[in-house]
Design an enzyme around this catalytic site. Sequence first.
Site, PDB file in Angstrom:
ATOM      1  N   SER A 148       0.966  -1.039   0.126  1.00 55.28           N
ATOM      2  CA  SER A 148       0.150  -0.100   0.084  1.00 55.28           C
ATOM      3  C   SER A 148       0.706   1.159  -0.058  1.00 55.28           C
ATOM      4  O   SER A 148       2.034   1.155   0.290  1.00 55.28           O
ATOM      5  CB  SER A 148      -0.864  -0.048   1.205  1.00 55.28           C
ATOM      6  OG  SER A 148      -1.493   1.254   1.337  1.00 55.28           O
ATOM      7  N   TYR A 161      -3.579  -0.767   9.957  1.00 54.27           N
ATOM      8  CA  TYR A 161      -3.326  -0.728   8.523  1.00 54.27           C
ATOM      9  C   TYR A 161      -2.204  -0.342   8.152  1.00 54.27           C
ATOM     10  O   TYR A 161      -1.142  -1.023   7.425  1.00 54.27           O
ATOM     11  CB  TYR A 161      -4.466  -0.143   7.804  1.00 54.27           C
ATOM     12  CG  TYR A 161      -4.496  -0.306   6.309  1.00 54.27           C
ATOM     13  CD1 TYR A 161      -5.137  -1.563   5.643  1.00 54.27           C
ATOM     14  CD2 TYR A 161      -4.044   0.472   5.529  1.00 54.27           C
ATOM     15  CE1 TYR A 161      -5.199  -1.714   4.507  1.00 54.27           C
ATOM     16  CE2 TYR A 161      -3.935   0.260   4.097  1.00 54.27           C
ATOM     17  CZ  TYR A 161      -4.612  -0.908   3.568  1.00 54.27           C
ATOM     18  OH  TYR A 161      -4.574  -0.934   2.353  1.00 54.27           O
TER      19      TYR A 161
HETATM   20  P1  NAD Z   1     -11.512  -5.242  -0.986  1.00 56.66           P
HETATM   21  O1  NAD Z   1     -12.261  -5.107   0.409  1.00 56.66           O
HETATM   22  O2  NAD Z   1     -12.619  -5.148  -2.103  1.00 56.66           O
HETATM   23  O3  NAD Z   1     -11.058  -6.912  -1.052  1.00 56.66           O
HETATM   24  C1  NAD Z   1     -10.354  -7.405  -0.015  1.00 56.66           C
HETATM   25  C2  NAD Z   1     -10.334  -8.939  -0.323  1.00 56.66           C
HETATM   26  O4  NAD Z   1      -9.985  -9.432   0.754  1.00 56.66           O
HETATM   27  C3  NAD Z   1     -11.804  -9.333  -0.340  1.00 56.66           C
HETATM   28  O5  NAD Z   1     -11.618 -10.344  -1.572  1.00 56.66           O
HETATM   29  C4  NAD Z   1     -12.004  -9.999   0.760  1.00 56.66           C
HETATM   30  O6  NAD Z   1     -12.934 -10.970   0.735  1.00 56.66           O
HETATM   31  C5  NAD Z   1     -10.565 -10.519   1.120  1.00 56.66           C
HETATM   32  N1  NAD Z   1     -10.456 -10.767   2.792  1.00 56.66           N
HETATM   33  C6  NAD Z   1     -10.458  -9.989   3.614  1.00 56.66           C
HETATM   34  N2  NAD Z   1     -10.604 -10.552   4.983  1.00 56.66           N
HETATM   35  C7  NAD Z   1     -10.266 -11.977   4.453  1.00 56.66           C
HETATM   36  C8  NAD Z   1     -10.193 -13.093   5.309  1.00 56.66           C
HETATM   37  N3  NAD Z   1     -10.280 -13.008   6.631  1.00 56.66           N
HETATM   38  N4  NAD Z   1     -10.047 -14.101   4.547  1.00 56.66           N
HETATM   39  C9  NAD Z   1     -10.234 -14.362   3.127  1.00 56.66           C
HETATM   40  N5  NAD Z   1     -10.231 -13.321   2.622  1.00 56.66           N
HETATM   41  C10 NAD Z   1     -10.409 -12.106   3.222  1.00 56.66           C
HETATM   42  O7  NAD Z   1     -10.462  -4.267  -1.261  1.00 56.66           O
HETATM   43  P2  NAD Z   1      -9.280  -4.039  -2.346  1.00 56.66           P
HETATM   44  O8  NAD Z   1      -9.122  -2.702  -2.466  1.00 56.66           O
HETATM   45  O9  NAD Z   1      -9.420  -4.998  -3.619  1.00 56.66           O
HETATM   46  O10 NAD Z   1      -8.352  -4.756  -1.437  1.00 56.66           O
HETATM   47  C11 NAD Z   1      -7.222  -5.745  -1.939  1.00 56.66           C
HETATM   48  C12 NAD Z   1      -5.846  -5.851  -1.321  1.00 56.66           C
HETATM   49  O11 NAD Z   1      -5.398  -4.236  -1.667  1.00 56.66           O
HETATM   50  C13 NAD Z   1      -5.858  -5.452   0.172  1.00 56.66           C
HETATM   51  O12 NAD Z   1      -4.711  -6.007   0.775  1.00 56.66           O
HETATM   52  C14 NAD Z   1      -5.792  -3.838   0.343  1.00 56.66           C
HETATM   53  O13 NAD Z   1      -5.212  -3.408   1.521  1.00 56.66           O
HETATM   54  C15 NAD Z   1      -4.855  -3.627  -0.746  1.00 56.66           C
HETATM   55  N6  NAD Z   1      -4.852  -2.080  -1.211  1.00 56.66           N
HETATM   56  C16 NAD Z   1      -5.943  -1.567  -1.679  1.00 56.66           C
HETATM   57  C17 NAD Z   1      -5.868  -0.166  -2.172  1.00 56.66           C
HETATM   58  C18 NAD Z   1      -7.288   0.484  -2.797  1.00 56.66           C
HETATM   59  O14 NAD Z   1      -6.952   1.396  -2.929  1.00 56.66           O
HETATM   60  N7  NAD Z   1      -8.250  -0.300  -2.852  1.00 56.66           N
HETATM   61  C19 NAD Z   1      -4.782   0.663  -1.940  1.00 56.66           C
HETATM   62  C20 NAD Z   1      -3.885  -0.100  -1.384  1.00 56.66           C
HETATM   63  C21 NAD Z   1      -3.767  -1.453  -0.903  1.00 56.66           C
END
Ligand code: NAD
Length: 256
Positions: A148, A161
């Site tokens: 991130s 986080y």
């Molecule tokens: P999201 O909330 O749509 O997806 C998160 C995913 O993690 C989902 O598929 C969810 O089911 C899964 N997950 C969460 N807890 C879980 C558990 N206990 N067991 C199994 N699966 C689990 O959000 P996203 O943005 O797609 O996030 C994906 C990754 O990207 C994450 O690690 C997030 O921190 C990272 N991220 C996202 C952004 C952004 O801007 N969206 C920025 C930086 C990093």
Amino acid sequence: MPAGFDLTGRTAIVTGANTGLGQAIAVALAQAGAGIVAVGRSSMDETRALVAPSGRPFHEVAADLSTLEPIARIVREAEAAAKADGSRLDILVNNAGIIRRADAIDFTEADWDAVMDVNLKSTFFLTQAVARTMLADGKGGKVINIASLLSFQGGIRIPSYTASKSGLAGLTRLLACEWAGKLINVNAIAPGYFVTNNTEALRADPERNAAILSRIPAGHWGKPEELGGAAVFLASDAAAYIHGVVLPVDGGWLAR
Ligand code: NAD
């Protein structure tokens, strides 16, 4: 596609592949030729349908990564799925992650533990378990951690986080140092601000939304499909000599 980027015949585990960035990464890896083992706690039907046009194998492993309990089974089922396709576990994308928002002064132990358990602890032990299979046959593999901007910056109101994603950047470097000589590449992608469930609260707050948008040189929130290319690259032979990097895909945010 240049040969070095072709993933035909490889198998990639993608955690949290049912939605958002994980889904986009699964689709991009499949388009590059990889079979997908989608691991998560929610139905993968949507992702399965999006992967289908690529014609690549798609397997689902239902698992909740908030504890280490399912890890041995995930690896067992994923290995069996890959084997059935005449493949092996070549690629692991640690994408599953959660976020909890509250002022640091009020932050609870429950919100600390929940985030650290999924984002850091389960990520490490799943990686350890998958790496054992990659080392066992001596062929190595690729590990891609989804970090991130909070791997580089502090942020506000997300202490666990930021701690987890900063920790994940360190872990990426440590694992790269231990495994680079054993043909396992460990790298990370640091997504900027992307349109997913993770950022829903930010986009719903007009002030935060405008402040974030005004700071992104590219001028728009990232679309999940804009992350796929980086994942394909780091999963491919083209990245064979790249170890321990945290690659920002952020519309220029960190350059500002
Ligand atoms: P999201 O909330 O749509 O997806 C998160 C995913 O993690 C989902 O598929 C969810 O089911 C899964 N997950 C969460 N807890 C879980 C558990 N206990 N067991 C199994 N699966 C689990 O959000 P996203 O943005 O797609 O996030 C994906 C990754 O990207 C994450 O690690 C997030 O921190 C990272 N991220 C996202 C952004 C952004 O801007 N969206 C920025 C930086 C990093």
